[in-house]
Design an enzyme around this catalytic site. Structure first.
Site, mmCIF file in Angstrom:
data_model
loop_
_atom_site.group_PDB
_atom_site.id
_atom_site.type_symbol
_atom_site.label_atom_id
_atom_site.label_comp_id
_atom_site.label_asym_id
_atom_site.label_seq_id
_atom_site.Cartn_x
_atom_site.Cartn_y
_atom_site.Cartn_z
ATOM 1 N N LEU A 78 0.804 -1.236 0.024
ATOM 2 C CA LEU A 78 0.014 -0.002 -0.168
ATOM 3 C C LEU A 78 0.902 1.174 -0.132
ATOM 4 C CD1 LEU A 78 -2.796 -1.009 2.613
ATOM 5 C CD2 LEU A 78 -2.599 -1.059 0.001
ATOM 6 N N HIS A 119 -3.586 4.146 -2.748
ATOM 7 C CA HIS A 119 -4.404 3.244 -2.051
ATOM 8 C C HIS A 119 -4.921 3.927 -0.823
ATOM 9 C CE1 HIS A 119 -1.388 0.201 -3.471
ATOM 10 N NE2 HIS A 119 -2.331 -0.224 -4.072
ATOM 11 N N GLN A 137 -7.688 6.499 -10.713
ATOM 12 C CA GLN A 137 -7.682 6.869 -11.998
ATOM 13 C C GLN A 137 -6.491 6.503 -12.836
ATOM 14 O OE1 GLN A 137 -10.304 8.823 -13.502
ATOM 15 N NE2 GLN A 137 -8.997 8.071 -14.957
ATOM 16 N N LYS A 138 -5.375 6.117 -11.651
ATOM 17 C CA LYS A 138 -4.103 5.677 -12.274
ATOM 18 C C LYS A 138 -4.328 4.591 -13.287
ATOM 19 C CE LYS A 138 0.155 3.863 -11.886
ATOM 20 N NZ LYS A 138 -0.127 2.588 -11.851
ATOM 21 N N ASP A 139 -5.349 3.578 -13.111
ATOM 22 C CA ASP A 139 -5.431 2.461 -13.795
ATOM 23 C C ASP A 139 -6.929 2.774 -14.618
ATOM 24 O OD1 ASP A 139 -3.259 0.561 -12.936
ATOM 25 O OD2 ASP A 139 -4.173 1.057 -11.089
ATOM 26 N N SER A 192 2.905 0.626 -6.778
ATOM 27 C CA SER A 192 3.541 -0.596 -5.759
ATOM 28 C C SER A 192 4.807 -0.934 -6.478
ATOM 29 C CB SER A 192 2.654 -1.486 -5.656
ATOM 30 O OG SER A 192 1.576 -1.255 -5.156
HETATM 31 P P1 AMP Z 1 -3.195 -2.266 -6.899
HETATM 32 O O1 AMP Z 1 -2.927 -2.635 -5.744
HETATM 33 O O2 AMP Z 1 -2.334 -1.868 -7.850
HETATM 34 O O3 AMP Z 1 -4.095 -3.199 -7.586
HETATM 35 O O4 AMP Z 1 -4.332 -0.902 -6.810
HETATM 36 C C1 AMP Z 1 -5.366 -0.821 -6.000
HETATM 37 C C2 AMP Z 1 -6.107 0.349 -6.369
HETATM 38 O O5 AMP Z 1 -5.148 1.361 -6.181
HETATM 39 C C3 AMP Z 1 -6.564 0.283 -7.800
HETATM 40 O O6 AMP Z 1 -7.687 0.819 -7.933
HETATM 41 C C4 AMP Z 1 -5.529 1.222 -8.274
HETATM 42 O O7 AMP Z 1 -6.054 2.019 -9.360
HETATM 43 C C5 AMP Z 1 -5.278 2.139 -7.198
HETATM 44 N N1 AMP Z 1 -4.149 2.999 -7.250
HETATM 45 C C6 AMP Z 1 -2.899 2.365 -7.615
HETATM 46 N N2 AMP Z 1 -1.812 3.523 -7.684
HETATM 47 C C7 AMP Z 1 -2.714 4.772 -7.476
HETATM 48 C C8 AMP Z 1 -2.181 6.137 -7.638
HETATM 49 N N3 AMP Z 1 -1.040 6.482 -7.840
HETATM 50 N N4 AMP Z 1 -3.164 7.010 -7.256
HETATM 51 C C9 AMP Z 1 -4.443 6.763 -7.158
HETATM 52 N N5 AMP Z 1 -4.852 5.408 -6.917
HETATM 53 C C10 AMP Z 1 -4.133 4.510 -7.231
#
Ligand code: AMP
Length: 360
Positions: A58, A62, A192-194, A230
């Protein structure tokens, strides 16, 4: 009743209750039935649940989603599960960072902050299932033609990221469908990143009539513009310095849009040009100094379909997005911070900017 509800559930106990009435409220669930029992209890109390699905490791991105969920719901559920089916056979599933203790501490800090501000919801559950729980019938597969129960959203899942990562969105949609069915949240939170993930999840919720609201939080960035991820811990100093090329290129394109340009060529050329110039500059450096990268795509697409557009429709706006692959370090130097993994693996980075509609 409360005691029975908590059967099979571990209460977080990493810190003592604080002075101002703070007691950690997070319960940790590893299996579905106890979580469902707790969810039913919240439902009877007319409490609302916001689910934040994550793969752990995290960071502030997140946590910002957790805060947003807490402002819009009485209870936040955070899932932490590194989903094997969204990693291709040659991708980094095995080495994906797993930082459970640190993750829990971060959630506890946010929960403490939420408790002290008052008025906001709290983090009440962390769901960290095993793979047998998430894939109860067949072992999960990363093979493109592997068997199993999958949610497939096409053509969305085949474009952009999906073109380079053929099983990725099948895995994402499948695991999110499972999580939504398990938690039955009023709202789900994605970053929004993804951006392609947000479009795909909205489509899945719409097409399968899922009874949840999709909420999107803004991309959190480092000061120099690099989107938090991450995977950034793999970069090390040299590649980290060059990695900003992605956000900088997208900003160049956004500038054109802000100046009134609407055609694809006018908007994208400065982004492509900057990326090309930077890549050429890196090529000219000696292997001991350079950080090479490849541009996978720089895209200007329709916000609903993610189809490439020739011009931005002012009523719809568009999505500017890109992906680059930072190549492994060729000649690591003694004492150099190479990042986790020693700089030996390629690191794929994605980013995007939304070009908002300018007329209604
Ligand atoms: P992940 O653990 O990478 O699967 O991400 C979990 C959630 O966190 C997903 O909805 C991602 O889009 C969000 N997330 C990851 N990086 C960012 C970021 N830099 N800014 C905002 N949300 C993020």
């Amino acid at each position: 009743m409360a005691a029975r509800l908590l059967t099979g559930v571990r209460r977080l106990s990493t810190s003592a209750p604080a002075k101002h009435g703070f007691a950690p409220s997070m319960k940790i669930f590893r299996d579905v039935p106890p979580l469902r029992g707790y969810r039913r209890h919240l439902l009877r109390e007319s409490r609302s649940v916001g689910l934040v699905p994550t793969m752990g490791a995290l960071h502030e991105g997140h946590l910002s989603l957790v805060r947003q969920a807490a402002h819009e719901n009485t209870d936040v559920f955070v899932s932490i599960y590194v989903n094997p089916t969204q990693f291709g056979v040659s991708e980094d599933f095995g080495s994906y960072p797993k930082t459970w203790d640190a993750d829990l501490k971060k959630l506890e800090v946010v929960d403490r902050e939420l408790a002290s501000t008052g008025g906001a919801g709290r983090i009440s559950a962390v769901f960290t299932p095993t793979t047998t729980v998430m894939y109860p019938t067949l072992p999960p597969t990363s093979e493109v033609d592997g068997k199993g129960s999958f949610v497939i959203i096409t053509p969305l899942g085949e474009m952009l990221e999906g073109a380079s990562r053929p099983v990725f969105f099948r895995g994402v949609a499948t695991v999110c469908m499972k999580l939504f069915n398990i938690v039955t949240p009023e709202r789900v939170y994605f970053g929004q990143k993804d951006v392609q993930q947000t479009v795909l999840i909205r489509r899945m919720v719409k097409d399968f009539h899922l009874d949840t609201e999709v909420r999107i939080g803004p991309t959190k960035r480092e000061e120099d513009g690099l989107a938090l991820s991450s995977r950034n811990i793999y970069l090390g100093t040299r590649r980290r310095a060059v990695a900003t090329i992605l956000s900088q290129s997208l900003l160049r394109a956004e500038e054109q849009f802000k100046k009134g340009k609407r055609s694809r060529a006018d908007i994208l050329w400065p982004a492509n040009d900057l990326a090309l110039q930077t890549a050429m500059h890196q090529e000219e450096l000696p292997p001991s100094q350079r950080a090479r990268f490849e541009v996978d795509y720089i895209s200007l697409a329709d916000p609903d379909t993610l189809e490439e557009v020739d011009a931005v429709d002012e009523r719809k706006g568009a999505v500017l997005s890109g992906a680059i692959k930072m190549q492994p370090l060729e000649d690591p130097q003694h004492g150099e911070d190479r990042g986790i993994g020693g700089g030996e693996t390629a690191v794929r980075l994605i980013d995007n900017i939304i070009l908002h509609p300018t007329t209604t």
